[in-house]
Design an enzyme around this catalytic site. Sequence first.
Site, PDB file in Angstrom:
ATOM      1  N   VAL A  77       0.572  -1.219  -0.132  1.00 57.17           N
ATOM      2  CA  VAL A  77       0.065   0.084   0.194  1.00 57.17           C
ATOM      3  C   VAL A  77       0.774   1.343   0.145  1.00 57.17           C
ATOM      4  O   VAL A  77       0.520   2.287  -0.707  1.00 57.17           O
ATOM      5  CB  VAL A  77      -0.866   0.035   1.256  1.00 57.17           C
ATOM      6  CG1 VAL A  77      -1.603   1.165   1.405  1.00 57.17           C
ATOM      7  CG2 VAL A  77      -2.079  -0.960   1.133  1.00 57.17           C
ATOM      8  N   GLU A  82      -7.458   3.067   0.879  1.00 54.42           N
ATOM      9  CA  GLU A  82      -7.165   2.840  -0.542  1.00 54.42           C
ATOM     10  C   GLU A  82      -8.121   1.691  -1.102  1.00 54.42           C
ATOM     11  O   GLU A  82      -8.613   1.015  -0.414  1.00 54.42           O
ATOM     12  CB  GLU A  82      -5.619   2.170  -0.573  1.00 54.42           C
ATOM     13  CG  GLU A  82      -5.230   1.260   0.244  1.00 54.42           C
ATOM     14  CD  GLU A  82      -5.599  -0.249  -0.309  1.00 54.42           C
ATOM     15  OE1 GLU A  82      -5.669  -0.357  -1.572  1.00 54.42           O
ATOM     16  OE2 GLU A  82      -5.731  -1.241   0.696  1.00 54.42           O
ATOM     17  N   LYS A  92     -13.945   1.195   3.553  1.00 53.39           N
ATOM     18  CA  LYS A  92     -13.051   0.118   2.926  1.00 53.39           C
ATOM     19  C   LYS A  92     -13.588  -0.914   3.229  1.00 53.39           C
ATOM     20  O   LYS A  92     -13.716  -2.059   2.521  1.00 53.39           O
ATOM     21  CB  LYS A  92     -11.767   0.482   3.796  1.00 53.39           C
ATOM     22  CG  LYS A  92     -10.742  -0.349   3.650  1.00 53.39           C
ATOM     23  CD  LYS A  92     -10.462  -0.586   1.880  1.00 53.39           C
ATOM     24  CE  LYS A  92      -9.422  -1.694   1.885  1.00 53.39           C
ATOM     25  NZ  LYS A  92      -8.551  -1.910   0.920  1.00 53.39           N
ATOM     26  N   ASN A  94     -15.080  -3.935   0.534  1.00 53.00           N
ATOM     27  CA  ASN A  94     -14.541  -5.506   0.581  1.00 53.00           C
ATOM     28  C   ASN A  94     -15.421  -6.395   0.870  1.00 53.00           C
ATOM     29  O   ASN A  94     -15.475  -7.524   0.389  1.00 53.00           O
ATOM     30  CB  ASN A  94     -13.097  -5.620   1.069  1.00 53.00           C
ATOM     31  CG  ASN A  94     -12.128  -5.193   0.445  1.00 53.00           C
ATOM     32  OD1 ASN A  94     -11.915  -4.814  -0.692  1.00 53.00           O
ATOM     33  ND2 ASN A  94     -10.688  -5.255   1.188  1.00 53.00           N
ATOM     34  N   GLY A 134      -8.893 -15.488  -2.358  1.00 48.72           N
ATOM     35  CA  GLY A 134      -8.033 -15.344  -1.632  1.00 48.72           C
ATOM     36  C   GLY A 134      -7.066 -13.937  -1.244  1.00 48.72           C
ATOM     37  O   GLY A 134      -8.078 -12.917  -1.618  1.00 48.72           O
ATOM     38  N   CYS A 164      -6.682  -9.310   1.503  1.00 49.65           N
ATOM     39  CA  CYS A 164      -7.583  -8.376   1.921  1.00 49.65           C
ATOM     40  C   CYS A 164      -9.073  -8.960   2.404  1.00 49.65           C
ATOM     41  O   CYS A 164      -9.453  -8.795   3.477  1.00 49.65           O
ATOM     42  CB  CYS A 164      -7.670  -7.267   0.594  1.00 49.65           C
ATOM     43  SG  CYS A 164      -6.225  -6.361   0.538  1.00 49.65           S
ATOM     44  N   LYS A 197      -4.278 -14.452  -7.162  1.00 49.50           N
ATOM     45  CA  LYS A 197      -4.732 -14.186  -8.678  1.00 49.50           C
ATOM     46  C   LYS A 197      -3.881 -13.915  -9.224  1.00 49.50           C
ATOM     47  O   LYS A 197      -2.590 -13.602  -9.190  1.00 49.50           O
ATOM     48  CB  LYS A 197      -5.814 -12.930  -8.416  1.00 49.50           C
ATOM     49  CG  LYS A 197      -5.037 -11.521  -7.772  1.00 49.50           C
ATOM     50  CD  LYS A 197      -6.092 -10.734  -7.666  1.00 49.50           C
ATOM     51  CE  LYS A 197      -5.396  -9.401  -7.882  1.00 49.50           C
ATOM     52  NZ  LYS A 197      -6.374  -8.220  -8.134  1.00 49.50           N
ATOM     53  N   ARG A 221      -0.703 -15.220  -0.410  1.00 46.94           N
ATOM     54  CA  ARG A 221      -1.364 -15.101   1.127  1.00 46.94           C
ATOM     55  C   ARG A 221      -3.015 -15.736   0.746  1.00 46.94           C
ATOM     56  O   ARG A 221      -3.804 -15.228  -0.225  1.00 46.94           O
ATOM     57  CB  ARG A 221      -1.494 -13.897   1.375  1.00 46.94           C
ATOM     58  CG  ARG A 221      -0.164 -13.564   2.145  1.00 46.94           C
ATOM     59  CD  ARG A 221      -0.155 -12.120   2.871  1.00 46.94           C
ATOM     60  NE  ARG A 221       0.218 -10.868   1.630  1.00 46.94           N
ATOM     61  CZ  ARG A 221       0.179  -9.748   1.801  1.00 46.94           C
ATOM     62  NH1 ARG A 221       0.065  -9.382   3.060  1.00 46.94           N
ATOM     63  NH2 ARG A 221       0.028  -8.909   1.028  1.00 46.94           N
TER      64      ARG A 221
END
Length: 433
Positions: A16, A153, A207, A211, A260, A263, A320, A327
């Site tokens: 980040v 972000e 945020k 998500n 995955g 986040c 991805k 992670r």
Amino acid sequence: MTDEPGPLAVIGTGYVGLVTGACLAAAGNEVRCHDIDADRIRVLQDGGIPIHEPGLDDVVRSATASGRLRFTDELADALDGAAFAMLAVGTPQDEDGSADLTFIDQAFRDVLAACAEDVTVIVRSTVPPGTGDVLQDLADDLRPRVTVVNAPEFLAEGTAVRDFQEPDRLVFGGPAEATARVEALWRDVGRDAPRIHVDRITAELAKYASNTFLAARVSLINEMANLCDALGGDVRSLAKIVGLDARIGPSFLRAGIGYGGSCFPKDVQAVAAVARRAGVDVPVAEAAEVTNQAQWQRVAQRIEEAADGRPVAILGIAFKPGTDDVREAPGLKIARRLTEAGLVVRLYDPVAKAPDGCGTQVDDPVGACQGAAVVLHATEWPEHADLDWQAVADAMDGKLVLDGRNALDWGALGKAGLRVEGIGARARKEVMA
Ligand code: UGA
């Protein structure tokens, strides 16, 4: 014309902080990126980039060459004359799913001890709602002219530079004067993007909410895929039909082996932890994670049954494409479970490295498929689409390719004599173009 904002110190050069710092420097700001990890700083000072993020090296190189970006492991050096200090340190998961704020707290106290009187502190790390207010209270006691602003972000790994440069929205949470100062750092970024100024708690929640919505969409389409598997429909067409409803929209409706990354799993659990503390029930948010865990386990079981003791190949290790981040990667969870069940597992990824205990990583995809009874396509890297499927078929000791991302050209695989199954797309049916 906006006044030039002053220099910015970014605390933490992880994913980040590095992307944000470099892109804000490229957008015309004076930025010093700080990290306590001296080795990492040395790599960056020598022109290296410690993460795989497309386009980031160019941004860092040009911002450094222009003199607007530099790296330091001395906090006082980073803060020297800085008008802004951005906290971009990690917020790992605690045992109960909540965010561990040790690094934020320490970094904030370090900044307070070394910064100018009236610095504006920007919290960029993902933090639970209320964190900014707690930090502001602390600042009010120790350094009363310091103001805390939350600027979340919304950068996805693999497209972080583009996401930064072309944001859907910019969010600034805190007192209006302070958020206006912070917004000025973004004066030449995403000029058409809505700029939303809110209180800190709303910005912090925004945020988590974003998500959680996205994670829930993925889990919901995976549930529909499982229904398709049971009943015979095709989730690719289903997603197209559902996504054509303007109220729903087409993004994030790709069924697969589960989400995955650093986040979604962490933030969804953090929302649940925040809700528990607040005495609020959030069963839909919690279910997103329950379904996600069940998804990879379901796929692992399917492979275990099909392999029947024979070797398995897994194409894709990263959570991805476009990143080396492993992670919470669902393909790796499957690999670990199959390995623990005694199967021989070989993995391939163009960029990412598998940790111990997940099988053997090999450096070519056809080699990974050697002798395999089942191949799992776990990460939809574009290069997987161009694999020599005839060579894969020749190398395998079976015929089944499980396309865990429904992303391959099934016709090409079929021509090579392979049998393809997808997620919610097992039947070879006409798919809407
Ligand atoms: C996510 C969000 O998309 C960003 O907006 C956010 O800023 C970031 O988290 C963060 O909190 O920092 P990221 O985790 O990098 O970004 O990756 P995504 O592209 O969102 O993908 C997350 C997972 O969902 C991946 O495993 C992906 O394969 C999976 N996914 C995504 C699906 O299975 N189906 C889809 O349709 C979309």
